[in-house]
Design an enzyme around this catalytic site. Structure first.
Site, PDB file in Angstrom:
ATOM      1  N   LYS A  71       0.847  -1.209   0.000  1.00  0.00           N
ATOM      2  CA  LYS A  71       0.000   0.000   0.000  1.00  0.00           C
ATOM      3  C   LYS A  71       0.877   1.253   0.000  1.00  0.00           C
ATOM      4  CE  LYS A  71      -3.864  -2.352   2.255  1.00  0.00           C
ATOM      5  NZ  LYS A  71      -4.602  -2.676   3.482  1.00  0.00           N
ATOM      6  N   GLN A 115      -4.291  -1.536   9.800  1.00  0.00           N
ATOM      7  CA  GLN A 115      -4.315  -2.858   9.180  1.00  0.00           C
ATOM      8  C   GLN A 115      -4.893  -3.894  10.151  1.00  0.00           C
ATOM      9  OE1 GLN A 115      -3.655  -3.356   5.975  1.00  0.00           O
ATOM     10  NE2 GLN A 115      -3.949  -5.558   6.015  1.00  0.00           N
ATOM     11  N   ASP A 138     -10.677   3.144   4.453  1.00  0.00           N
ATOM     12  CA  ASP A 138     -11.023   1.725   4.388  1.00  0.00           C
ATOM     13  C   ASP A 138     -12.540   1.541   4.286  1.00  0.00           C
ATOM     14  OD1 ASP A 138      -9.090  -0.276   4.318  1.00  0.00           O
ATOM     15  OD2 ASP A 138      -8.584  -0.039   6.448  1.00  0.00           O
TER      16      ASP A 138
HETATM   17  N1  GUN Z   1      -6.986  -6.742   6.412  1.00  0.00           N
HETATM   18  C1  GUN Z   1      -7.414  -7.439   5.322  1.00  0.00           C
HETATM   19  N2  GUN Z   1      -7.967  -6.613   4.412  1.00  0.00           N
HETATM   20  C2  GUN Z   1      -7.898  -5.370   4.931  1.00  0.00           C
HETATM   21  C3  GUN Z   1      -8.292  -4.092   4.440  1.00  0.00           C
HETATM   22  O1  GUN Z   1      -8.861  -3.936   3.363  1.00  0.00           O
HETATM   23  N3  GUN Z   1      -8.035  -3.043   5.278  1.00  0.00           N
HETATM   24  C4  GUN Z   1      -7.437  -3.193   6.488  1.00  0.00           C
HETATM   25  N4  GUN Z   1      -7.247  -2.102   7.231  1.00  0.00           N
HETATM   26  N5  GUN Z   1      -7.053  -4.360   6.963  1.00  0.00           N
HETATM   27  C5  GUN Z   1      -7.276  -5.443   6.183  1.00  0.00           C
END
Ligand code: GUN
Length: 312
Positions: A71, A115, A138
């Site tokens: 990311k 995350q 998110d």
């Molecule tokens: N863990 C798995 N997918 C995601 C996501 O799209 N965002 C976040 N913050 N954590 C994740």
């Protein structure tokens, strides 16, 4: 003549393997990232603010580490600023909430993510609710989930956004179609079922949401013009569950050791690709399908946050 052949092929589709087309996540995510890069360039040229995404990573889970690093790398690629905040797995909930408050107040940061999953001693619910909805790129905050349900402008979370966008860019008709979603998770199944049913394009589908208590699953999946699979079980969907000509979107990603591969492993989805693909009109591959779309979605949401387009 061509029409006659296609009619014959349709009539005899049980005898002939239909040729399927891949829904290419690499190509579509590449297009979206290129569009974002162009827009950021233009914003900067006009003296506007550079978008800034922050990410909080707790602990050293290898999958989370890989995702977050990717990311942050993509931020550089599209011209965003980025900040990665790391904590050891034993960080307290109070410490994390303090950092979240700081990020909420930091005017340079347009959006940020925490995350998931978090260590067991930290309440994910409390953390998600502490993130300012304006910066929740998110799309996990209850306010943003509520806005999605009401068809109001919102941050659509990465995977549902990726699914909708790939269907849109391949001009897959959804209006009036039977769409079956397997899996009712907060992150994928539930929001994508709302998006497919809402009045929009893609949308206006007749949606059936299936889960672990669903009876006669095969009878339901066989009715699907569009089958979205987010059940988290490797190769769960087999050819006998799929209608001829269906569009299949596979959200699963599972890693198995495989000494015949150079990498030492192979990836597979929730769909048994080799036997299902010949029955489909369109299908997403794994890897190279929905997964790649999720990063593009996060970049898109960060740009929207920077431009203040969701909460005006
Ligand atoms: N863990 C798995 N997918 C995601 C996501 O799209 N965002 C976040 N913050 N954590 C994740």
């Amino acid at each position: 003549m061509r029409d006659e052949i296609s009619v014959l092929c349709t009539q005899h589709s049980k005898l002939f393997n239909m040729s399927y087309q891949l829904l290419d996540g690499k190509k579509i995510s590449g297009q979206i990232l290129a569009e974002i890069t162009e827009e950021v360039k233009s914003i900067k040229q006009k003296g506007g603010k550079q978008p800034h995404l922050a990410a909080i990573l707790v602990g050293a889970d290898p999958a989370s580490e890989t995702y977050v690093v990717s990311k942050v790398r993509h931020c550089e690629k599209v011209g965003f600023n980025s900040t990665l905040v790391r904590y050891n797995a034993d960080v307290t909930e109070a410490e994390l909430l303090k950092k979240i408050q700081e990020l909420n107040e930091n005017k340079d940061i347009d959006g940020y993510i925490v995350q998931l999953p978090l260590p067991k001693h930290i309440s994910e619910r409390k953390i998600i609710e502490a993130v300012s909805p304006q910066k929740d790129v998110d799309g996990f905050h209850p306010l943003n989930v509520g806005r999605l349900t009401l068809n109001l402008p919102t941050y659509i979370s990465a995977t549902p956004y990726g699914i909708i966008e790939i269907l849109k860019r391949y001009n897959i008709p959804t209006e009036g179609k039977n769409c079956v979603v397997l899996g009712r998770s907060n992150i994928v199944g539930s929001p994508v079922s709302i998006l497919m049913a809402r009045n929009g394009n893609p949308g206006n589908a007749t949606v059936t949401l299936c889960h672990s208590k669903t009876k006669n699953l095969k009878e339901i999946t066989k009715q699907a013009d569009i089958l979205i699979v987010a059940i988290g079980k490797p190769e769960f969907v087999t050819a006998d569950m799929v209608k001829e000509g269906a569009v299949v979107v596979d959200v699963g990603i599972h890693r198995f050791t495989d000494s015949s591969k150079k990498s030492g492993y192979r990836l597979t989805g929730d769909v048994k690709f080799d036997e299902v693909a010949p029955k489909c009109s369109f299908i997403t591959p794994v890897p190279g399908g929905v997964g790649l779309m999720t990063i593009a979605a996060l970049m898109k949401n960060t740009l929207l946050a920077c431009k203040g387009e969701i909460y005006k």
